[in-house]
Every structure is written in structure tokens, then in C-alpha cells.
Motif scaffolding. Structure first.
Motif, PDB file in Angstrom:
ATOM      1  N   SER A   4       0.823  -1.206   0.000  1.00 16.69           N
ATOM      2  CA  SER A   4       0.000   0.000   0.000  1.00 16.69           C
ATOM      3  C   SER A   4       0.860   1.261   0.000  1.00 16.69           C
ATOM      4  O   SER A   4       1.690   1.450   0.896  1.00 16.69           O
ATOM      5  CB  SER A   4      -0.904   0.029   1.227  1.00 16.69           C
ATOM      6  N   PRO A   5       0.617   2.158  -0.964  1.00 13.71           N
ATOM      7  CA  PRO A   5       1.323   3.447  -0.959  1.00 13.71           C
ATOM      8  C   PRO A   5       0.936   4.307   0.247  1.00 13.71           C
ATOM      9  O   PRO A   5       1.592   5.304   0.527  1.00 13.71           O
ATOM     10  CB  PRO A   5       0.883   4.114  -2.257  1.00 13.71           C
ATOM     11  N   ALA A   6      -0.099   3.916   0.969  1.00 17.03           N
ATOM     12  CA  ALA A   6      -0.543   4.663   2.151  1.00 17.03           C
ATOM     13  C   ALA A   6       0.196   4.232   3.416  1.00 17.03           C
ATOM     14  O   ALA A   6      -0.052   4.785   4.486  1.00 17.03           O
ATOM     15  CB  ALA A   6      -2.047   4.494   2.339  1.00 17.03           C
ATOM     16  N   ASN A   7       1.115   3.287   3.308  1.00 15.39           N
ATOM     17  CA  ASN A   7       1.911   2.844   4.451  1.00 15.39           C
ATOM     18  C   ASN A   7       2.674   4.041   5.010  1.00 15.39           C
ATOM     19  O   ASN A   7       3.184   4.877   4.267  1.00 15.39           O
ATOM     20  CB  ASN A   7       2.878   1.751   3.975  1.00 15.39           C
ATOM     21  N   GLU A   8       2.778   4.130   6.325  1.00 14.76           N
ATOM     22  CA  GLU A   8       3.408   5.287   6.978  1.00 14.76           C
ATOM     23  C   GLU A   8       4.865   5.487   6.569  1.00 14.76           C
ATOM     24  O   GLU A   8       5.311   6.617   6.372  1.00 14.76           O
ATOM     25  CB  GLU A   8       3.304   5.162   8.503  1.00 14.76           C
ATOM     26  N   LYS A   9       5.622   4.412   6.439  1.00 15.24           N
ATOM     27  CA  LYS A   9       7.031   4.541   6.052  1.00 15.24           C
ATOM     28  C   LYS A   9       7.160   5.005   4.600  1.00 15.24           C
ATOM     29  O   LYS A   9       8.054   5.791   4.264  1.00 15.24           O
ATOM     30  CB  LYS A   9       7.764   3.232   6.283  1.00 15.24           C
ATOM     31  N   VAL A  10       6.270   4.541   3.762  1.00 13.58           N
ATOM     32  CA  VAL A  10       6.264   4.969   2.355  1.00 13.58           C
ATOM     33  C   VAL A  10       5.891   6.444   2.270  1.00 13.58           C
ATOM     34  O   VAL A  10       6.527   7.223   1.548  1.00 13.58           O
ATOM     35  CB  VAL A  10       5.295   4.091   1.522  1.00 13.58           C
ATOM     36  N   LYS A  11       4.888   6.838   3.030  1.00 15.44           N
ATOM     37  CA  LYS A  11       4.480   8.252   3.039  1.00 15.44           C
ATOM     38  C   LYS A  11       5.614   9.135   3.552  1.00 15.44           C
ATOM     39  O   LYS A  11       5.854  10.228   3.024  1.00 15.44           O
ATOM     40  CB  LYS A  11       3.218   8.436   3.875  1.00 15.44           C
ATOM     41  N   TYR A  12       6.340   8.668   4.559  1.00 11.45           N
ATOM     42  CA  TYR A  12       7.460   9.437   5.090  1.00 11.45           C
ATOM     43  C   TYR A  12       8.535   9.619   4.013  1.00 11.45           C
ATOM     44  O   TYR A  12       9.051  10.723   3.814  1.00 11.45           O
ATOM     45  CB  TYR A  12       8.048   8.740   6.316  1.00 11.45           C
ATOM     46  N   ARG A  14       8.181   9.537   0.806  1.00  8.94           N
ATOM     47  CA  ARG A  14       7.680  10.478  -0.224  1.00  8.94           C
ATOM     48  C   ARG A  14       7.732  11.913   0.277  1.00  8.94           C
ATOM     49  O   ARG A  14       7.955  12.833  -0.504  1.00  8.94           O
ATOM     50  CB  ARG A  14       6.263  10.106  -0.643  1.00  8.94           C
ATOM     51  N   SER A  15       7.557  12.125   1.576  1.00  9.00           N
ATOM     52  CA  SER A  15       7.588  13.487   2.119  1.00  9.00           C
ATOM     53  C   SER A  15       8.970  14.115   1.949  1.00  9.00           C
ATOM     54  O   SER A  15       9.100  15.340   1.912  1.00  9.00           O
ATOM     55  CB  SER A  15       7.180  13.505   3.594  1.00  9.00           C
ATOM     56  N   SER A  85       5.491   4.709  -6.726  1.00 11.26           N
ATOM     57  CA  SER A  85       5.054   5.885  -5.975  1.00 11.26           C
ATOM     58  C   SER A  85       6.224   6.550  -5.256  1.00 11.26           C
ATOM     59  O   SER A  85       6.197   7.741  -4.993  1.00 11.26           O
ATOM     60  CB  SER A  85       3.955   5.515  -4.974  1.00 11.26           C
TER      61      SER A  85
END
Length: 94
Positions: A4-12, A14-15, A85
Motif C-alpha cells: 500500500s502506498p498509504a503505508n506510513e514509512k512509504v508516506k514518510y 515520499r515526504s 510511488s
């Protein structure tokens, strides 16, 4: 495996595309085996590593992954959509 691209580590990760976030965290994202090898050779140890298992076929990439795992770096397998992503390149290296 993270799917999931919504995973917290993935989101971090991307940030960290934003300059302000990179400066605040003191971290940055690099892509590719060659750049990662150079960073490790220069003494930089990644805080986190994302990889796509299907693309880690080259012995060089496998050796680097094993070395980083042995150093205690969290190495997280991700699906192709998640890797896309995270990547800013047209064809991510894996």
C-alpha cells in the motif's frame, strides 16, 4: 511486503521529496544500486531501504542488500506500485 502506498514509512519517504522536509529531517532519498553503493562507501548508512524483490537479481544488488541487512538497516520489500510511488525516475531500478 508493503503493498500500500498509504503505508506510513512509504508516506514518510515520499515526504522527503520536499526540500523543507529534507532539511527538517536531515535526510534525503537516493535511488539505484550504484548511488547507494557510493553512499555506503562514503560512510553513509541508510535509515531505511525499500526494494522490489523481483528486481534484485544482479549479484551486486544482492550483495549490497545483504550487507545493509547485516548492518541492521531496515530493508523493506515493496510491490511495484509502491516502488513507482516512491521513485522520481521513469523506470525505477528496484
Amino acid at each position: 511486503m508493503i503493498t500500500s502506498p498509504a503505508n506510513e514509512k512509504v508516506k514518510y519517504a515520499r515526504s522527503l521529496r520536499r526540500r523543507r522536509q529534507r532539511r527538517r529531517e536531515g535526510r534525503f532519498v537516493i535511488e539505484g544500486v550504484r548511488l547507494l553503493e557510493e553512499a555506503v562507501r562514503a560512510g553513509c548508512i541508510p535509515a531505511l531501504l525499500f526494494f522490489q524483490p523481483e528486481r534484485i537479481e544482479a549479484p551486486r544488488a544482492q550483495a549490497l542488500l545483504a550487507r545493509l541487512r547485516a548492518a541492521g538497516v531496515p530493508c523493506l520489500a515493496v510491490s511495484e506500485p509502491v516502488l513507482r510511488s516512491l521513485s522520481e525516475t521513469v523506470t525505477p531500478q528496484g
